[in-house]
Design a protein around this motif. Sequence first.
Motif, PDB file in Angstrom:
ATOM      1  N   SER A  38       0.832  -1.201   0.000  1.00 45.22           N
ATOM      2  CA  SER A  38       0.000   0.000   0.000  1.00 45.22           C
ATOM      3  C   SER A  38       0.866   1.251   0.000  1.00 45.22           C
ATOM      4  O   SER A  38       1.965   1.260   0.575  1.00 45.22           O
ATOM      5  N   GLU A  39       0.371   2.299  -0.611  1.00 45.49           N
ATOM      6  CA  GLU A  39       1.055   3.585  -0.594  1.00 45.49           C
ATOM      7  C   GLU A  39       1.178   4.129   0.825  1.00 45.49           C
ATOM      8  O   GLU A  39       2.023   4.990   1.105  1.00 45.49           O
ATOM      9  N   GLN A  40       0.359   3.615   1.736  1.00 39.88           N
ATOM     10  CA  GLN A  40       0.382   4.094   3.124  1.00 39.88           C
ATOM     11  C   GLN A  40       1.741   3.877   3.789  1.00 39.88           C
ATOM     12  O   GLN A  40       2.120   4.626   4.692  1.00 39.88           O
ATOM     13  N   TRP A  41       2.473   2.858   3.355  1.00 39.32           N
ATOM     14  CA  TRP A  41       3.752   2.552   3.997  1.00 39.32           C
ATOM     15  C   TRP A  41       4.757   3.696   3.870  1.00 39.32           C
ATOM     16  O   TRP A  41       5.656   3.830   4.708  1.00 39.32           O
ATOM     17  N   LYS A  42       4.598   4.528   2.861  1.00 44.23           N
ATOM     18  CA  LYS A  42       5.518   5.649   2.692  1.00 44.23           C
ATOM     19  C   LYS A  42       5.414   6.634   3.854  1.00 44.23           C
ATOM     20  O   LYS A  42       6.355   7.379   4.126  1.00 44.23           O
ATOM     21  N   GLU A  43       4.270   6.637   4.535  1.00 44.74           N
ATOM     22  CA  GLU A  43       4.098   7.505   5.704  1.00 44.74           C
ATOM     23  C   GLU A  43       5.075   7.139   6.814  1.00 44.74           C
ATOM     24  O   GLU A  43       5.437   7.977   7.644  1.00 44.74           O
ATOM     25  N   MET A  44       5.495   5.877   6.846  1.00 42.97           N
ATOM     26  CA  MET A  44       6.428   5.412   7.873  1.00 42.97           C
ATOM     27  C   MET A  44       7.878   5.576   7.442  1.00 42.97           C
ATOM     28  O   MET A  44       8.788   5.409   8.249  1.00 42.97           O
ATOM     29  N   GLY A  45       8.090   5.898   6.168  1.00 42.60           N
ATOM     30  CA  GLY A  45       9.451   6.099   5.697  1.00 42.60           C
ATOM     31  C   GLY A  45      10.037   4.920   4.963  1.00 42.60           C
ATOM     32  O   GLY A  45      11.264   4.751   4.950  1.00 42.60           O
ATOM     33  N   TRP A  46       9.166   4.074   4.356  1.00 40.74           N
ATOM     34  CA  TRP A  46       9.667   3.035   3.471  1.00 40.74           C
ATOM     35  C   TRP A  46       9.854   3.623   2.085  1.00 40.74           C
ATOM     36  O   TRP A  46       9.248   4.624   1.730  1.00 40.74           O
ATOM     37  N   GLN A  47      10.672   2.962   1.262  1.00 36.36           N
ATOM     38  CA  GLN A  47      10.982   3.513  -0.049  1.00 36.36           C
ATOM     39  C   GLN A  47       9.799   3.463  -1.006  1.00 36.36           C
ATOM     40  O   GLN A  47       9.666   4.309  -1.884  1.00 36.36           O
ATOM     41  N   GLY A  48       8.951   2.465  -0.848  1.00 39.57           N
ATOM     42  CA  GLY A  48       7.825   2.318  -1.756  1.00 39.57           C
ATOM     43  C   GLY A  48       6.626   1.743  -1.033  1.00 39.57           C
ATOM     44  O   GLY A  48       6.537   1.784   0.199  1.00 39.57           O
ATOM     45  N   LYS A  49       5.718   1.187  -1.795  1.00 42.32           N
ATOM     46  CA  LYS A  49       4.471   0.684  -1.212  1.00 42.32           C
ATOM     47  C   LYS A  49       4.597  -0.735  -0.675  1.00 42.32           C
ATOM     48  O   LYS A  49       3.649  -1.253  -0.077  1.00 42.32           O
ATOM     49  N   ASP A  50       5.746  -1.370  -0.881  1.00 47.41           N
ATOM     50  CA  ASP A  50       5.973  -2.723  -0.389  1.00 47.41           C
ATOM     51  C   ASP A  50       7.209  -2.749   0.510  1.00 47.41           C
ATOM     52  O   ASP A  50       8.341  -2.791   0.020  1.00 47.41           O
TER      53      ASP A  50
ATOM     54  N   ASP B 293      12.571  -3.500   1.274  1.00 46.23           N
ATOM     55  CA  ASP B 293      13.574  -2.801   2.070  1.00 46.23           C
ATOM     56  C   ASP B 293      14.182  -3.680   3.151  1.00 46.23           C
ATOM     57  O   ASP B 293      15.223  -3.338   3.712  1.00 46.23           O
ATOM     58  N   PHE B 294      13.552  -4.793   3.472  1.00 45.65           N
ATOM     59  CA  PHE B 294      14.060  -5.644   4.542  1.00 45.65           C
ATOM     60  C   PHE B 294      15.279  -6.453   4.132  1.00 45.65           C
ATOM     61  O   PHE B 294      15.858  -7.153   4.959  1.00 45.65           O
ATOM     62  N   ARG B 295      15.683  -6.387   2.862  1.00 44.39           N
ATOM     63  CA  ARG B 295      16.901  -7.077   2.442  1.00 44.39           C
ATOM     64  C   ARG B 295      18.099  -6.599   3.243  1.00 44.39           C
ATOM     65  O   ARG B 295      19.070  -7.312   3.427  1.00 44.39           O
ATOM     66  N   GLY B 296      18.053  -5.363   3.717  1.00 43.52           N
ATOM     67  CA  GLY B 296      19.182  -4.805   4.443  1.00 43.52           C
ATOM     68  C   GLY B 296      19.421  -5.436   5.789  1.00 43.52           C
ATOM     69  O   GLY B 296      20.559  -5.564   6.230  1.00 43.52           O
ATOM     70  N   GLY B 297      18.351  -5.829   6.466  1.00 41.26           N
ATOM     71  CA  GLY B 297      18.531  -6.344   7.815  1.00 41.26           C
ATOM     72  C   GLY B 297      17.848  -7.665   8.067  1.00 41.26           C
ATOM     73  O   GLY B 297      18.016  -8.255   9.133  1.00 41.26           O
ATOM     74  N   GLY B 298      17.050  -8.150   7.105  1.00 39.07           N
ATOM     75  CA  GLY B 298      16.339  -9.390   7.324  1.00 39.07           C
ATOM     76  C   GLY B 298      15.157  -9.210   8.263  1.00 39.07           C
ATOM     77  O   GLY B 298      14.772  -8.098   8.626  1.00 39.07           O
TER      78      GLY B 298
END
Length: 298
Positions: free
Chosen positions: A141-153, A157-162
């Motif tokens: 969802s586009e809502q995730w960008k409100e939390m500071g993720w790069q995109g809607k999924d 981004d979790f590739r960085g830390g698992g």
Amino acid sequence: MNFIALYKCVGLDFLVDSIFYCQIEDMLRRYFRGGHDGGSFVAVRRISQGLDRSNACHTTDEAVAGSTAWLGRSLSCVCVQRKEGDSRPSFDLTPAEEDCLQRLQNRLDIAYDSSIPEHQEALKALWKAAFPEEELNDLISEQWKEMGWQGKDPSTDFRGGGFISLENLLYFARNFQKSFQDLLRKQEGDRAMWEYPFAVAGVNITFMLIQMLDLEAVKPRSFVGATFLKFLSENESAFDLLYCITFKLMDHQWLAMHASYMDFNTVMKSTRRQLERELLQDNVNRIEELPSYGLLTR
């Protein structure tokens, strides 16, 4: 434009270890074209199930902030050894420390998998903790960008830390709700026009701590790593707690340095140095005694 050269020039060298350059180039293209859609840089760590750490070669000392070895702390139950051909010391661990390190490494080896119900529920729980007043429409969802993720999924981004980077964020949200909300909503201090994205910064903090503490090695090869394992053997949540402290300390440094978007690497270096100093203070015998722990509020 040579984006690899540019990436080095603007100070993103802390991503040198295990980075997918294409992701950095994509971030820079979007940034310099004015596409500030919540995108940011994410450190990428290769996660391998059942990783054989006995022959692993890590260049972790310089991954984020390259530090000197601090010798001013007495370490109980730790024997310093030097392996042939390796200038860094290694430390023998107690059985309790070995067990705790193994359990933590098992967590590090878990990649985020959006098809696993447990991972889906953890992501939903993070949203609920962050925005209890707003219903999440979908895991993508586009809502995730409100939390500071790069995109809607967020899963990309979790590739960085698992999966552990999601666990870290969730632990922060549940145990230090006020501090979590203050950082998420940037409620404290004189903020910059271009702020760091909260969630992606959180993934980078997980990555930085793994590197700083040398957690993917069989044994720690720094006094900082050996000291942390002593704390971990006494508190199973020491890594999650240290994550919360680090996030709050990073924001504290950010404000003190009047930092903006492209200063993130400099702030992370400063944060790491301060954290190393605190971990090795003689009067610190557990994570809760770190001076920066006092920055957290529940």
